[in-house]
Motif scaffolding. Structure first.
Motif, mmCIF file in Angstrom:
data_model
loop_
_atom_site.group_PDB
_atom_site.id
_atom_site.type_symbol
_atom_site.label_atom_id
_atom_site.label_comp_id
_atom_site.label_asym_id
_atom_site.label_seq_id
_atom_site.Cartn_x
_atom_site.Cartn_y
_atom_site.Cartn_z
ATOM 1 N N VAL A 1 -70.485 -78.438 28.934
ATOM 2 C CA VAL A 1 -70.871 -78.057 27.569
ATOM 3 C C VAL A 1 -72.259 -78.615 27.254
ATOM 4 N N LEU B 1 -68.070 -80.954 22.538
ATOM 5 C CA LEU B 1 -68.449 -82.006 23.479
ATOM 6 C C LEU B 1 -67.597 -83.252 23.250
ATOM 7 N N LYS C 1 -60.933 -75.470 22.282
ATOM 8 C CA LYS C 1 -61.743 -74.616 23.148
ATOM 9 C C LYS C 1 -61.598 -73.149 22.751
ATOM 10 N N ASN D 1 -65.950 -81.229 32.076
ATOM 11 C CA ASN D 1 -66.110 -80.141 31.102
ATOM 12 C C ASN D 1 -67.098 -80.529 30.001
ATOM 13 N N TRP E 1 -71.288 -77.379 18.830
ATOM 14 C CA TRP E 1 -71.415 -77.844 20.216
ATOM 15 C C TRP E 1 -71.035 -79.322 20.337
#
Length: 612
Positions: free
Chosen positions: A196, A181, A162, A192, A177
């Motif tokens: 995302v 993910l 992160k 979370n 991304w």
């Protein structure tokens, strides 16, 4: 000539083909061409082979290059990634840094190094690579950042993934991304992951597939199916991973229509019936009550692996088809396959559900003595269930006592259920109290012990156990039943009056009670734990969740249609009898998947032969 050779070497080649190309270069006198030799290394790096022979061959090729380029060195690092240790890759990288006069690392070097460290979960080494990337100015390259996110995820350092993700919001592509993910999904942080997903500027099929599999893997099946619907509504292309995840959700929830929809998509989109997809379809049909469809798919699969066989054996076992499950196991052996521990869970489960004590003892011995498979809790669970339900309660208790590993409380709970079934009050009381000491917060142990006392009409002890249960803030897990109808999933709990057609459902219940009573039904209220009047007990059991689901099924399905119900707990004796009566009086086939097995009710009989 050189151009032709380069074109040849740019193709994906096997190790054997690469050696042939190398031999051709030797004969043609092109071995001094560094670029061509580097392409040979590239072919080896892309090969799936990781044998010691191919590894040493790669190294000899690299050493034959007088002045290796960064391209050649990077591909040698990729070849090293097939090794179980990242040491060789790191040593070669260290050599690059020391001999920087003729070759220097580039952004691809760090991508390959981090890939190697990811495969080996080498946190310390990967962190050093990260520091060198920062020092040499390569950490802001998007490919390196993506590799860093994946590396820290592989080492279960999601907070580091992160941090890398957040460092430069302007240096992200869809892979960045998707990597973040996937990191959250892998760590079980589905909340979370969804955050995302919602923030992504664009999504591809991998994004959707990842979030759907995340929901399914974390038990949020309905959300996974809803996400799949949203994906289709947006016209997204489907991939195999998405379909397998949705089939898994459909199987776990017993949603046949949803599973059939996915199967129709597989056929209409001309997806090849791979091992993964075929196995998922077999599992779905088996868990949705269509065992014949599972058999048909199994027989027609172009290729199977051990997991395909395991799913089919376990499916047959769950439907009480013990003979067929054991025959399939023998076919597996005859085909030269080696059974796995899961295979024996299916085999022993088949014996357990059919009461095949002699066969169960044989296969348990075969598993340990011939195949060297150490029994796990699931194997012991099958044996304890088999022996306990067949009346060999003392033998089952002795097996638990002699285990080389501490027994799971579930084993004792299984035996406690057998004590209730066979009226072994003294042993049941001992086991029940033992379980309450082992896990004082688990409501099921109190309920089982109270049930044993209730069956013996020891109401004071029932009250004592229930009071103890209340004092310790435990409650009995609510039973529920699902039925798929009219394109929706309908869920019922006992006494449920929240359904929009509740009045009609209860009116149908009264009709059911009247008609089965005329056919000779008499309530069995032994499972009711309270010292209350017989009429109150009858009212308590007639509103069990599966009966509400059956009443709804009779309302919304056509005459003669099969009614399919999924229940989270084991069906009680009275509901089992009622289901048989309904199948006879109303002329319906009813398939119920409870917490233990499948029950196929037809013409007043059940496939389990009243042994469950």
């Amino acid at each position: 000539m050189v151009a032709a050779k380069s074109l040849l070497l740019s193709a994906a080649l096997s190790v054997h083909q690469t050696k042939q190309a190398h031999a051709h270069l030797i004969v043609s006198g092109f071995t001094a061409n560094t670029q061509l030799m580097a392409h040979l290394l590239c072919s080896l790096a892309l090969s799936t082979s990781s044998s010691p022979t191919s590894f040493h061959y790669s190294l000899s090729l690299y050493h034959s290059i007088t002045f290796p380029t960064v391209f050649a060195t990077n591909n040698m690092i990729r070849c090293f990634s097939n090794c179980p240790s990242p040491r060789h890759s790191l040593l070669l990288f260290s050599s690059m840094l020391r001999t920087s006069s003729y070759v220097k690392p580039n952004n691809h070097t760090f991508t390959f190094l981090l890939q190697t460290c990811s495969l080996a979960s080498a946190l310390a080494e990967g962190a050093q690579v990260h520091s060198h990337a920062l020092k040499l100015g390569f950490a802001d390259y998007v490919f390196v950042r993506n590799a860093l996110i994946h590396f820290y995820c592989s080492c279960s350092r999601i907070e580091c993934s992160k941090r890398v993700f957040d460092e430069n919001a302007h240096c992200r592509d869809i892979v960045t991304w998707n990597s973040m993910l996937a990191a959250f999904v892998r760590d079980g942080q589905i909340g979370n992951a969804r955050k995302v997903f919602d923030e992504m500027p664009e999504r591809d099929v991998i994004s959707w597939s990842t979030v759907i599999s995340g929901y399914v893997q974390n038990g949020q099946l309905e959300q996974g199916l809803e996400c799949f619907k949203e994906m289709r509504d947006k016209g997204m292309r489907l991939n195999e991973a998405t379909l397998v995840s949705v089939l898994s959700a459909s199987a776990q929830m017993g949603l046949l229509e949803q599973g059939r929809l996915v199967h129709s998509l597989v056929q209409s989109l001309n997806f090849p019936l791979t091992v993964s997809l075929g196995t998922a379809l077999i599992d779905m049909y088996a868990k949705c009550g269509c065992i014949e469809q599972s058999r048909h798919l199994f027989q027609n699969m172009p290729r199977r692996d051990i997991w395909t066989w395991n799913v089919m054996i376990c499916g047959l076992a769950s439907h009480g088809l013990a003979k067929e499950a054991l025959e399939l196991f023998q076919r597996l052996i005859n085909d030269g396959l080696c059974p796995a521990n899961v295979t024996f869970i299916g085999v022993l489960g088949a014996c357990s559900r059919a009461g095949l004590v002699t066969e169960g003892r044989y296969y348990f011995s075969l598993m340990t003595n011939k195949y060297g498979i150490e029994p796990e809790m699931e194997h012991y669970g099958c044996m304890v269930d088999l022996l306990g339900r067949a009346g060999f309660v003392d033998e089952a208790a002795d097996m638990i006592e002699k285990m080389t590993v501490p027994p799971d409380p579930i084993l004792w709970a299984t035996l406690l259920g057998a004590c209730k079934m066979h009226g072994s009050i003294k042993l049941g009381e001992k086991i029940g109290n033992k379980l309450i000491q082992l896990d004082p917060t688990h409501d099921g142990h109190y309920v089982q012990l109270a049930s044993i006392y209730a069956k013996a009409k020891k109401w004071e002890d029932v009250v004592r156990v229930r009071r103890l249960m209340a004092e310790r803030n435990t409650n009995k897990a609510a039973g529920w039943s699902l039925i798929e109808a009219q394109g929706k999933v309908h869920k019922f709990v006992a006494g449920d009056r929240e359904h929009e057609r509740s009045q009609e459902i209860y009116k149908m219940l009264e009709t059911i009670v009247t008609r089965i009573a005329e056919a000779g039904y008499s309530p069995n209220v032994s499972s009711v734990l309270h010292d209350i009047g017989e009429e109150e007990k009858e009212n308590a059991i007639k509103e069990h969740s599966e009966r509400l689901a059956m009443a709804f099924g009779l309302l919304v399905t056509g005459d003669g249609d099969c009614i399919r119900i999924v229940k989270n707990l084991r069906v009680c004796e009275d509901c089992h009898e009622v289901s048989k009566m309904i199948s006879k009086v109303f002329g319906r086939e009813i398939i119920v998947r409870d917490g233990s097995r499948f029950h196929h009710f037809k013409e007043g009989k059940c496939s389990c032969l009243d042994y469950w």
